[in-house]
Design a protein around this motif. Structure first.
Motif, PDB file in Angstrom:
ATOM      1  N   MET A  76       0.875  -1.367  -0.136  1.00 56.15           N
ATOM      2  CA  MET A  76      -0.008  -0.006   0.095  1.00 56.15           C
ATOM      3  C   MET A  76       0.853   1.137   0.005  1.00 56.15           C
ATOM      4  SD  MET A  76      -3.186  -0.660   0.119  1.00 56.15           S
ATOM      5  CE  MET A  76      -3.967   0.647   0.914  1.00 56.15           C
ATOM      6  N   PRO A  77       0.543   2.222  -0.814  1.00 55.70           N
ATOM      7  CA  PRO A  77       1.349   3.483  -0.704  1.00 55.70           C
ATOM      8  C   PRO A  77       0.935   4.633   0.481  1.00 55.70           C
ATOM      9  CG  PRO A  77      -0.368   3.540  -2.399  1.00 55.70           C
ATOM     10  CD  PRO A  77      -0.514   2.139  -1.812  1.00 55.70           C
ATOM     11  N   ILE A  78       1.699   5.390   0.724  1.00 56.76           N
ATOM     12  CA  ILE A  78       1.475   6.436   1.668  1.00 56.76           C
ATOM     13  C   ILE A  78      -0.191   6.636   1.410  1.00 56.76           C
ATOM     14  CG2 ILE A  78       1.456   8.878   2.662  1.00 56.76           C
ATOM     15  CD1 ILE A  78       4.491   8.546   1.261  1.00 56.76           C
ATOM     16  N   PRO A  79      -0.967   6.757   2.522  1.00 49.27           N
ATOM     17  CA  PRO A  79      -2.452   7.018   2.396  1.00 49.27           C
ATOM     18  C   PRO A  79      -2.696   8.256   2.136  1.00 49.27           C
ATOM     19  CG  PRO A  79      -2.100   5.671   4.678  1.00 49.27           C
ATOM     20  CD  PRO A  79      -0.632   6.250   4.054  1.00 49.27           C
ATOM     21  N   GLY A  80      -3.654   8.475   1.163  1.00 46.50           N
ATOM     22  CA  GLY A  80      -3.836   9.678   0.283  1.00 46.50           C
ATOM     23  C   GLY A  80      -2.999  10.347  -0.586  1.00 46.50           C
ATOM     24  N   MET A  81      -1.901   9.522  -0.830  1.00 45.63           N
ATOM     25  CA  MET A  81      -0.891  10.257  -1.758  1.00 45.63           C
ATOM     26  C   MET A  81      -1.541  10.305  -3.238  1.00 45.63           C
ATOM     27  SD  MET A  81       1.670  10.330  -4.264  1.00 45.63           S
ATOM     28  CE  MET A  81       1.664   9.004  -4.985  1.00 45.63           C
ATOM     29  N   ARG A  82      -1.396  11.522  -3.874  1.00 44.21           N
ATOM     30  CA  ARG A  82      -1.904  11.902  -5.073  1.00 44.21           C
ATOM     31  C   ARG A  82      -0.994  12.141  -6.171  1.00 44.21           C
ATOM     32  NH1 ARG A  82      -7.473  13.867  -4.845  1.00 44.21           N
ATOM     33  NH2 ARG A  82      -8.338  13.854  -2.778  1.00 44.21           N
TER      34      ARG A  82
END
Length: 184
Positions: free
Chosen positions: A1-7
């Motif tokens: 999973m990537p950093i939460p909320g990464m855009r």
């Protein structure tokens, strides 16, 4: 999973020897806009804050840093530092930490002519991919006056990868030419 909320990428930060020269170059050659100066003479002389937070010499001073925008690309955070252990030689692409910035242009020949007319050092002639996923892309390196490696790329008809991904409805490479909204 990537950093939460990464855009996505918000900015790229880098250090130059003369911030006025760098910003003038980016404005004149790449059409950049200096948005604001974020800080001047930033230092922390009574602790190791600079090392702990920025991994630089504890007595380093950020003499200035500015934010710029170049077209529809990411923001640039341009620093000028003074530091007792500063290395004044920019890394080559082959060095650990070596890097370059690439900018999309609509017309490679016009872009190179503009660079040369403005006495910018252009490295070699444009190179076009003849095999692999980048068929359709042409690139050429050039240099900022202080040694930063830069590149222009162009793919007016797309690349093999991008055209195939578009046809399948899959994720494509970011390309500022495909941006419909500008943040002006």
């Amino acid at each position: 999973m990537p950093i939460p909320g990464m855009r996505g990428m918000e900015h790229v930060g880098f250090t130059v020897p003369d911030i006025n020269e760098a910003c003038d170059f980016f404005e004149k050659i790449l059409g950049g806009v200096t948005l604001y100066t974020a800080a001047t003479d930033f230092r922390v002389d009574d602790s190791d804050w600079m090392t702990e937070h920025l991994r630089v010499h504890p007595r380093s001073v950020i003499t200035e840093f500015r934010y710029m925008r170049l077209g529809n690309g990411t923001n640039l955070e341009i620093f000028e530092y003074v530091s007792p252990d500063q290395n004044a030689t920019p890394p080559k692409n082959s060095d650990i930490g070596g890097h370059h910035f690439a900018f999309y242009v609509d017309d490679m020949d016009s872009a190179i002519a503009f660079l040369k007319e403005n006495d910018v050092v252009v490295l070699g002639e444009p190179t076009s991919y003849e095999e692999g996923p980048n068929i359709g892309l042409t690139w050429c390196y050039f240099m900022a006056p202080w040694g930063l490696q830069l590149e222009i790329v162009s793919a007016p008809n797309g690349t093999d990868f991008d055209n195939a991904a578009k046809a399948k409805g899959e994720m494509r490479l970011f390309n500022p030419a495909n941006i419909k909204e500008t943040l002006i």
